[in-house]
Write an enzyme that holds these catalytic residues in place. Structure first.
Site, PDB file in Angstrom:
ATOM      1  N   ILE A  12       0.830  -1.213   0.000  1.00 63.68           N
ATOM      2  CA  ILE A  12       0.000   0.000   0.000  1.00 63.68           C
ATOM      3  C   ILE A  12       0.868   1.269   0.000  1.00 63.68           C
ATOM      4  O   ILE A  12       0.479   2.287  -0.577  1.00 63.68           O
ATOM      5  CB  ILE A  12      -1.013  -0.008   1.172  1.00 63.68           C
ATOM      6  CG1 ILE A  12      -2.143   0.972   0.903  1.00 63.68           C
ATOM      7  CG2 ILE A  12      -0.354   0.280   2.510  1.00 63.68           C
ATOM      8  CD1 ILE A  12      -2.951   0.708  -0.329  1.00 63.68           C
ATOM      9  N   SER A  34      11.982   0.794   6.725  1.00 64.18           N
ATOM     10  CA  SER A  34      11.502  -0.497   6.253  1.00 64.18           C
ATOM     11  C   SER A  34      12.689  -1.442   6.245  1.00 64.18           C
ATOM     12  O   SER A  34      13.805  -1.021   5.947  1.00 64.18           O
ATOM     13  CB  SER A  34      10.945  -0.329   4.836  1.00 64.18           C
ATOM     14  OG  SER A  34      10.132  -1.403   4.466  1.00 64.18           O
ATOM     15  N   ARG A  35      12.453  -2.718   6.571  1.00 62.94           N
ATOM     16  CA  ARG A  35      13.575  -3.654   6.616  1.00 62.94           C
ATOM     17  C   ARG A  35      14.090  -3.959   5.224  1.00 62.94           C
ATOM     18  O   ARG A  35      15.256  -4.224   5.030  1.00 62.94           O
ATOM     19  CB  ARG A  35      13.154  -4.931   7.347  1.00 62.94           C
ATOM     20  CG  ARG A  35      12.780  -4.667   8.796  1.00 62.94           C
ATOM     21  CD  ARG A  35      12.017  -5.792   9.406  1.00 62.94           C
ATOM     22  NE  ARG A  35      10.839  -6.136   8.616  1.00 62.94           N
ATOM     23  CZ  ARG A  35       9.940  -7.049   8.948  1.00 62.94           C
ATOM     24  NH1 ARG A  35      10.082  -7.708  10.084  1.00 62.94           N
ATOM     25  NH2 ARG A  35       8.910  -7.303   8.182  1.00 62.94           N
ATOM     26  N   LYS A  88      -5.566   1.741   7.795  1.00 70.49           N
ATOM     27  CA  LYS A  88      -6.673   0.990   8.375  1.00 70.49           C
ATOM     28  C   LYS A  88      -6.284  -0.487   8.440  1.00 70.49           C
ATOM     29  O   LYS A  88      -5.509  -0.930   7.592  1.00 70.49           O
ATOM     30  CB  LYS A  88      -7.969   1.166   7.595  1.00 70.49           C
ATOM     31  CG  LYS A  88      -7.891   0.991   6.086  1.00 70.49           C
ATOM     32  CD  LYS A  88      -7.538  -0.312   5.470  1.00 70.49           C
ATOM     33  CE  LYS A  88      -8.334  -1.520   5.848  1.00 70.49           C
ATOM     34  NZ  LYS A  88      -7.952  -2.691   4.958  1.00 70.49           N
ATOM     35  N   ASP A 166     -10.383  -7.591   6.715  1.00 67.53           N
ATOM     36  CA  ASP A 166      -9.409  -6.588   6.245  1.00 67.53           C
ATOM     37  C   ASP A 166     -10.032  -5.756   5.108  1.00 67.53           C
ATOM     38  O   ASP A 166     -10.047  -4.527   5.197  1.00 67.53           O
ATOM     39  CB  ASP A 166      -8.083  -7.238   5.827  1.00 67.53           C
ATOM     40  CG  ASP A 166      -7.112  -6.200   5.299  1.00 67.53           C
ATOM     41  OD1 ASP A 166      -6.438  -5.548   6.105  1.00 67.53           O
ATOM     42  OD2 ASP A 166      -7.059  -5.997   4.062  1.00 67.53           O
TER      43      ASP A 166
HETATM   44  P1  NAP Z   1       2.440  -5.572   3.290  1.00 67.37           P
HETATM   45  O1  NAP Z   1       2.880  -5.155   1.915  1.00 67.37           O
HETATM   46  O2  NAP Z   1       2.368  -7.038   3.568  1.00 67.37           O
HETATM   47  O3  NAP Z   1       3.302  -4.934   4.439  1.00 67.37           O
HETATM   48  C1  NAP Z   1       3.745  -3.598   4.475  1.00 67.37           C
HETATM   49  C2  NAP Z   1       5.178  -3.530   4.990  1.00 67.37           C
HETATM   50  O4  NAP Z   1       5.177  -3.659   6.400  1.00 67.37           O
HETATM   51  C3  NAP Z   1       6.057  -4.654   4.495  1.00 67.37           C
HETATM   52  O5  NAP Z   1       6.612  -4.336   3.239  1.00 67.37           O
HETATM   53  C4  NAP Z   1       7.095  -4.785   5.591  1.00 67.37           C
HETATM   54  O6  NAP Z   1       8.229  -4.015   5.237  1.00 67.37           O
HETATM   55  C5  NAP Z   1       6.436  -4.211   6.811  1.00 67.37           C
HETATM   56  N1  NAP Z   1       6.176  -5.297   7.787  1.00 67.37           N
HETATM   57  C6  NAP Z   1       5.444  -6.401   7.600  1.00 67.37           C
HETATM   58  N2  NAP Z   1       5.423  -7.151   8.728  1.00 67.37           N
HETATM   59  C7  NAP Z   1       6.170  -6.502   9.627  1.00 67.37           C
HETATM   60  C8  NAP Z   1       6.527  -6.751  10.980  1.00 67.37           C
HETATM   61  N3  NAP Z   1       6.108  -7.854  11.614  1.00 67.37           N
HETATM   62  N4  NAP Z   1       7.297  -5.851  11.603  1.00 67.37           N
HETATM   63  C9  NAP Z   1       7.705  -4.731  10.968  1.00 67.37           C
HETATM   64  N5  NAP Z   1       7.402  -4.431   9.686  1.00 67.37           N
HETATM   65  C10 NAP Z   1       6.636  -5.310   9.027  1.00 67.37           C
HETATM   66  O7  NAP Z   1       0.993  -4.960   3.602  1.00 67.37           O
HETATM   67  P2  NAP Z   1       0.108  -3.912   2.796  1.00 67.37           P
HETATM   68  O8  NAP Z   1      -0.741  -4.635   1.820  1.00 67.37           O
HETATM   69  O9  NAP Z   1       0.919  -2.774   2.331  1.00 67.37           O
HETATM   70  O10 NAP Z   1      -0.886  -3.483   3.984  1.00 67.37           O
HETATM   71  C11 NAP Z   1      -0.456  -2.670   5.059  1.00 67.37           C
HETATM   72  C12 NAP Z   1      -1.671  -2.035   5.680  1.00 67.37           C
HETATM   73  O11 NAP Z   1      -2.348  -1.259   4.695  1.00 67.37           O
HETATM   74  C13 NAP Z   1      -2.699  -3.053   6.194  1.00 67.37           C
HETATM   75  O12 NAP Z   1      -3.235  -2.647   7.422  1.00 67.37           O
HETATM   76  C14 NAP Z   1      -3.776  -3.064   5.119  1.00 67.37           C
HETATM   77  O13 NAP Z   1      -5.068  -3.352   5.646  1.00 67.37           O
HETATM   78  C15 NAP Z   1      -3.710  -1.638   4.609  1.00 67.37           C
HETATM   79  N6  NAP Z   1      -4.172  -1.513   3.227  1.00 67.37           N
HETATM   80  C16 NAP Z   1      -3.742  -2.374   2.259  1.00 67.37           C
HETATM   81  C17 NAP Z   1      -4.256  -2.293   0.969  1.00 67.37           C
HETATM   82  C18 NAP Z   1      -3.801  -3.224  -0.140  1.00 67.37           C
HETATM   83  O14 NAP Z   1      -4.335  -3.141  -1.248  1.00 67.37           O
HETATM   84  N7  NAP Z   1      -2.825  -4.097   0.083  1.00 67.37           N
HETATM   85  C19 NAP Z   1      -5.190  -1.306   0.671  1.00 67.37           C
HETATM   86  C20 NAP Z   1      -5.554  -0.399   1.656  1.00 67.37           C
HETATM   87  C21 NAP Z   1      -5.038  -0.519   2.931  1.00 67.37           C
HETATM   88  P3  NAP Z   1       9.710  -4.531   5.561  1.00 67.37           P
HETATM   89  O15 NAP Z   1       9.687  -6.055   5.571  1.00 67.37           O
HETATM   90  O16 NAP Z   1      10.532  -3.987   4.467  1.00 67.37           O
HETATM   91  O17 NAP Z   1      10.031  -3.950   6.883  1.00 67.37           O
END
Ligand code: NAP
Length: 302
Positions: A12, A34-35, A88, A166
């Site tokens: 996101i 970010s890691r 969110k 979600d």
């Molecule tokens: P994601 O790509 O799986 O995770 C986002 C980043 O968070 C990862 O690249 C990772 O970066 C870091 N991360 C993951 N687990 C972690 C941990 N245990 N400790 C520390 N850092 C961690 O998720 P996303 O889809 O972007 O979603 C993130 C949020 O946005 C969620 O709450 C989701 O509901 C919301 N959202 C998502 C979307 C969508 O389309 N995907 C749309 C609207 C809102 P590093 O590994 O590089 O640290």
């Protein structure tokens, strides 16, 4: 321009936050944490404590992490006196979000629990039209393909990941924004894959004739619809709140761009020293999890 840091450079952040900040007159992306992720041309940290120590000039932090690690980062950010914007859902639990809100108040900083779907083009018009009307029935259909929207993201099926809530919470964020009177969950059926900790589908009944059908197994066309019947005729939102139909006819809608609208709102909140933390969508999820009967369904793997 105000300096903002993005934390959690994943799906996101890359899809929405980075372009929204780049296009905004209010914001300068000053750092990332970010890691593994980075944004070209922006100072990148891999450790949050190191960022907080090195960049006291960055007043605003936007957390794009999954909900499970979010509280620990949020608490540190607020204790460091930074204004904070949360993706969110704003936490894994209601109590986490309430604790953050109290901490933000004590620190005198802005906390914004964002709900991006509330910024979809048709939502403000739907709210305005429904005001003062009697809702007799409403149905949410939120059916999408988890493999398409969360490829390989196992956190959605881990405790705190909310499963199908979600995306479903996006529909609930719209519902709680537009209904002229609040409703509450009275029953739910939750379908848990035999190998997972969170539901892949949910059917919910609310007071006031409101029902919802959330399913993460829909291949082909995706459905994000809300249909409402009132004493003055029907209203429908299609495409996740982006198309508004009143009496079956398309009505004028607001500007495009959910994330630009979130960042504009954050700029306004910081300027005015306000907080915006509405937990109403999460209350419905928590209640559905509390009241819902659990059905075990086929195991799910990405
Ligand atoms: P994601 O790509 O799986 O995770 C986002 C980043 O968070 C990862 O690249 C990772 O970066 C870091 N991360 C993951 N687990 C972690 C941990 N245990 N400790 C520390 N850092 C961690 O998720 P996303 O889809 O972007 O979603 C993130 C949020 O946005 C969620 O709450 C989701 O509901 C919301 N959202 C998502 C979307 C969508 O389309 N995907 C749309 C609207 C809102 P590093 O590994 O590089 O640290």
């Amino acid at each position: 321009m105000r300096k903002v840091a993005l934390v959690g450079i994943g799906k996101i952040a890359v899809d929405q936050h980075v372009p929204a900040i780049a296009a905004s007159p209010d914001w300068d992306l000053a750092a990332t944490v970010s890691r593994s992720g980075k944004v070209e041309g922006v100072e990148a940290f891999t450790d949050f404590d190191a960022f907080l120590a090195a960049r006291p000039d960055v007043e605003v932090i936007s957390l794009c992490l999954p909900p499970q690690p979010r509280y620990a980062y949020a608490e540190k950010a607020l204790r460091a006196g930074r204004h904070l914007m949360l993706e969110k859902p704003p936490g894994q639990t209601l109590a986490e979000v309430q604790a953050l809100d109290r901490l933000a108040q004590a620190q005198g900083v802005t906390l914004y629990a964002t709900w991006h779907s509330r910024m979809a083009r048709g939502v403000a018009g739907a709210r305005a039209w429904l005001e003062g009307k009697q809702v007799t029935r409403a149905h949410i259909t939120w059916r999408e393909d988890v493999r398409k929207w969360h490829p390989g993201q196992d956190w959605v099926f881990e405790p705190g990941g909310m499963g199908v809530f979600d995306p479903g919470i996006n529909a609930l964020s719209i519902l709680t924004e537009i209904l002229p009177a609040p409703v509450h969950v009275t029953a739910a059926t939750l379908e848990f894959p035999a190998n997972r900790a969170t539901p892949i589908a949910a059917r919910i009944t609310f007071s006031g004739g409101v029902t919802a059908d959330f399913d993460w197994r829909q291949e082909g066309p995706q459905t994000w619809d809300i249909d409402i019947e009132t004493d003055a005729g029907p209203l429908a939102l299609r495409h996740g709140g982006n198309t508004l139909l009143i009496g079956g006819k398309e009505a004028a809608a607001g500007p495009d761009g959910e994330y630009p609208a979130l960042y504009a709102r954050m700029a306004e909140l910081v300027r005015s020293g306000a907080r915006d933390v509405d937990i109403a969508p999460m209350v419905h999820v928590a209640d559905a999890m509390t009241l819902g009967s659990r059905v075990s369904v086929a195991p799910f793997d990405f």
